[in-house]
Design a protein around this motif. Structure first.
Motif, mmCIF file in Angstrom:
data_model
loop_
_atom_site.group_PDB
_atom_site.id
_atom_site.type_symbol
_atom_site.label_atom_id
_atom_site.label_comp_id
_atom_site.label_asym_id
_atom_site.label_seq_id
_atom_site.Cartn_x
_atom_site.Cartn_y
_atom_site.Cartn_z
ATOM 1 N N ALA A 77 0.845 -1.196 0.000
ATOM 2 C CA ALA A 77 0.000 0.000 0.000
ATOM 3 C C ALA A 77 0.879 1.243 0.000
ATOM 4 C CB ALA A 77 -0.913 0.004 1.230
ATOM 5 N N SER A 78 0.483 2.230 -0.811
ATOM 6 C CA SER A 78 1.196 3.511 -0.888
ATOM 7 C C SER A 78 0.166 4.629 -0.787
ATOM 8 C CB SER A 78 1.942 3.644 -2.218
ATOM 9 O OG SER A 78 2.896 2.623 -2.351
ATOM 10 N N SER A 79 0.419 5.579 0.094
ATOM 11 C CA SER A 79 -0.552 6.645 0.329
ATOM 12 C C SER A 79 -0.300 7.867 -0.545
ATOM 13 C CB SER A 79 -0.509 7.087 1.790
ATOM 14 O OG SER A 79 0.626 7.897 2.039
ATOM 15 N N THR A 80 -1.335 8.707 -0.595
ATOM 16 C CA THR A 80 -1.181 10.052 -1.129
ATOM 17 C C THR A 80 -0.626 10.907 0.019
ATOM 18 O OG1 THR A 80 -3.456 10.568 -0.496
ATOM 19 C CG2 THR A 80 -3.098 9.792 -2.761
ATOM 20 N N PRO A 81 -0.114 12.112 -0.244
ATOM 21 C CA PRO A 81 0.392 12.960 0.849
ATOM 22 C C PRO A 81 -0.690 13.260 1.885
ATOM 23 C CG PRO A 81 1.142 13.792 -1.266
ATOM 24 C CD PRO A 81 0.124 12.712 -1.562
ATOM 25 N N TYR A 82 -0.290 13.280 3.152
ATOM 26 C CA TYR A 82 -1.217 13.568 4.238
ATOM 27 C C TYR A 82 -0.504 14.361 5.336
ATOM 28 C CZ TYR A 82 1.025 9.647 6.656
ATOM 29 O OH TYR A 82 1.937 8.817 7.238
ATOM 30 N N ALA A 83 -1.303 15.041 6.176
ATOM 31 C CA ALA A 83 -0.760 15.819 7.285
ATOM 32 C C ALA A 83 -0.305 14.871 8.388
ATOM 33 C CB ALA A 83 -1.811 16.784 7.819
ATOM 34 N N LEU A 85 3.398 13.955 4.740
ATOM 35 C CA LEU A 85 4.064 12.660 4.716
ATOM 36 C C LEU A 85 3.418 11.729 3.693
ATOM 37 C CD1 LEU A 85 4.264 12.015 8.569
ATOM 38 C CD2 LEU A 85 6.070 12.911 7.093
ATOM 39 N N LEU A 86 4.094 10.636 3.405
ATOM 40 C CA LEU A 86 3.582 9.507 2.632
ATOM 41 C C LEU A 86 3.866 8.258 3.451
ATOM 42 C CD1 LEU A 86 5.379 10.135 -0.792
ATOM 43 C CD2 LEU A 86 2.972 10.565 -0.339
ATOM 44 N N PHE A 87 3.081 7.210 3.257
ATOM 45 C CA PHE A 87 3.476 5.929 3.840
ATOM 46 C C PHE A 87 3.497 4.870 2.759
ATOM 47 C CE2 PHE A 87 -1.184 5.372 4.549
ATOM 48 C CZ PHE A 87 -1.357 4.119 3.981
ATOM 49 N N LEU A 123 -4.056 -9.103 9.443
ATOM 50 C CA LEU A 123 -3.182 -8.475 8.468
ATOM 51 C C LEU A 123 -2.025 -7.865 9.255
ATOM 52 C CD1 LEU A 123 -2.927 -7.850 5.455
ATOM 53 C CD2 LEU A 123 -4.148 -5.731 5.863
ATOM 54 N N VAL A 124 -0.820 -8.359 9.028
ATOM 55 C CA VAL A 124 0.352 -7.893 9.771
ATOM 56 C C VAL A 124 1.405 -7.429 8.773
ATOM 57 C CG1 VAL A 124 -0.058 -9.413 11.733
ATOM 58 C CG2 VAL A 124 1.390 -10.198 9.892
ATOM 59 N N GLY A 125 2.207 -6.457 9.195
ATOM 60 C CA GLY A 125 3.236 -5.999 8.276
ATOM 61 C C GLY A 125 4.093 -4.888 8.827
ATOM 62 N N THR A 126 4.807 -4.262 7.914
ATOM 63 C CA THR A 126 5.713 -3.165 8.247
ATOM 64 C C THR A 126 5.362 -1.951 7.401
ATOM 65 O OG1 THR A 126 7.316 -3.903 6.589
ATOM 66 C CG2 THR A 126 7.608 -4.724 8.846
ATOM 67 N N SER A 127 5.805 -0.788 7.876
ATOM 68 C CA SER A 127 5.531 0.442 7.133
ATOM 69 C C SER A 127 6.690 1.408 7.296
ATOM 70 C CB SER A 127 4.240 1.100 7.639
ATOM 71 O OG SER A 127 4.396 1.476 8.994
ATOM 72 N N ALA A 128 6.747 2.342 6.371
ATOM 73 C CA ALA A 128 7.733 3.415 6.432
ATOM 74 C C ALA A 128 7.019 4.712 6.086
ATOM 75 C CB ALA A 128 8.878 3.164 5.460
ATOM 76 N N ASN A 129 7.352 5.773 6.798
ATOM 77 C CA ASN A 129 6.817 7.109 6.522
ATOM 78 C C ASN A 129 7.925 7.956 5.931
ATOM 79 O OD1 ASN A 129 4.114 6.858 7.674
ATOM 80 N ND2 ASN A 129 5.218 6.507 9.567
ATOM 81 N N MET A 130 7.585 8.665 4.867
ATOM 82 C CA MET A 130 8.553 9.515 4.188
ATOM 83 C C MET A 130 7.989 10.921 4.040
ATOM 84 S SD MET A 130 8.659 6.211 2.944
ATOM 85 C CE MET A 130 7.386 6.301 1.756
ATOM 86 N N LEU A 131 8.874 11.892 3.847
ATOM 87 C CA LEU A 131 8.433 13.244 3.525
ATOM 88 C C LEU A 131 7.850 13.220 2.118
ATOM 89 C CD1 LEU A 131 11.497 15.272 4.838
ATOM 90 C CD2 LEU A 131 9.256 15.055 5.926
ATOM 91 N N ALA A 132 6.681 13.851 1.929
ATOM 92 C CA ALA A 132 6.014 13.828 0.630
ATOM 93 C C ALA A 132 6.866 14.492 -0.446
ATOM 94 C CB ALA A 132 4.654 14.510 0.721
ATOM 95 N N VAL A 187 13.320 8.495 4.680
ATOM 96 C CA VAL A 187 12.485 7.775 5.640
ATOM 97 C C VAL A 187 12.498 8.524 6.960
ATOM 98 C CG1 VAL A 187 12.173 5.625 6.903
ATOM 99 C CG2 VAL A 187 12.901 5.569 4.505
ATOM 100 N N VAL A 188 11.313 8.940 7.403
ATOM 101 C CA VAL A 188 11.164 9.666 8.662
ATOM 102 C C VAL A 188 11.027 8.683 9.818
ATOM 103 C CG1 VAL A 188 9.685 11.279 9.936
ATOM 104 C CG2 VAL A 188 10.103 11.619 7.495
ATOM 105 N N SER A 189 10.271 7.614 9.591
ATOM 106 C CA SER A 189 10.083 6.602 10.635
ATOM 107 C C SER A 189 9.697 5.273 10.006
ATOM 108 C CB SER A 189 9.006 7.044 11.629
ATOM 109 O OG SER A 189 7.749 7.137 10.980
ATOM 110 N N ARG A 190 9.933 4.221 10.764
ATOM 111 C CA ARG A 190 9.546 2.869 10.362
ATOM 112 C C ARG A 190 8.719 2.265 11.488
ATOM 113 N NH1 ARG A 190 12.632 1.258 6.013
ATOM 114 N NH2 ARG A 190 14.609 2.321 5.769
ATOM 115 N N GLY A 191 7.845 1.371 11.125
ATOM 116 C CA GLY A 191 7.029 0.737 12.145
ATOM 117 C C GLY A 191 6.469 -0.580 11.660
ATOM 118 N N ARG A 192 5.587 -1.121 12.472
ATOM 119 C CA ARG A 192 4.902 -2.348 12.104
ATOM 120 C C ARG A 192 3.446 -2.193 12.499
ATOM 121 N NH1 ARG A 192 4.794 -5.638 16.567
ATOM 122 N NH2 ARG A 192 5.849 -4.709 18.334
#
Length: 154
Positions: free
Chosen positions: A98-104, A114-116, A127-136, A142-147
């Motif tokens: 999954a890839s997001s559009t820019p969001y606050a 940001l984007l994720f 549904l389990v997984g990992t994610s990364a947040n980036m500056l749009a 990569v600003v942060s990583r999580g699960r």
């Protein structure tokens, strides 16, 4: 120098094994059967309630709900936020990407958008997984990583 190169090649050929090991077709068949079935949109359609944690922490940082609009598009609503985040999803083998559009940024609404990007798999009905947040404006940063973990909404 030329003689050294020739001797090296001769030594490699002389030391190499001429027999190719037999392939165990039974082992190959059982390995292929054990591979996870491909994940499809139908497997994850609907609404999911989830929570995000830090990459190495069990502390919940966000709670959210997703709704799939169609086979490739969905929305994510972060608890306590008024605007939904639109995302697109694709499927590859046993994974949903999954890839997001820019969001606050929920932690700093006045900060940069940001984007994720996330990768999720079905495991024990969740549904389990990992994610990364980036500056749009810098999607390679990569600003942060999580699960995350999500359960299907009733």
């Amino acid at each position: 120098m030329r003689i050294l190169a020739i001797l090296t090649v001769v030594a490699l050929v002389a030391c190499s094994k001429g027999d190719t090991p037999a392939v165990d077709s039974t082992a190959m068949t059982s390995t292929m059967a054990a591979a996870a079935a491909p994940l499809t949109a139908a497997d994850v359609d609907g609404s999911w309630n989830g929570m995000s944690m830090g990459e190495t922490s069990d502390s919940v940082t966000l709670r959210w709900t997703t709704k799939n609009i169609d086979g490739t598009t969905g929305t994510l609503m972060i608890e306590g936020q008024k605007d939904a985040i639109t995302f697109t999803r694709t499927f590859d083998a046993d994974s949903m990407i999954a890839s997001s559009t820019p969001y606050a940024n929920p932690a700093d609404a006045k900060g940069p958008k940001l984007l994720f990007r996330s990768v999720g798999r079905l495991k024990d009905g969740k549904l389990v997984g990992t994610s990364a947040n980036m500056l749009a404006d810098k999607p390679d940063s990569v600003v942060s990583r999580g699960r995350f973990v999500a359960t299907k909404a009733p």
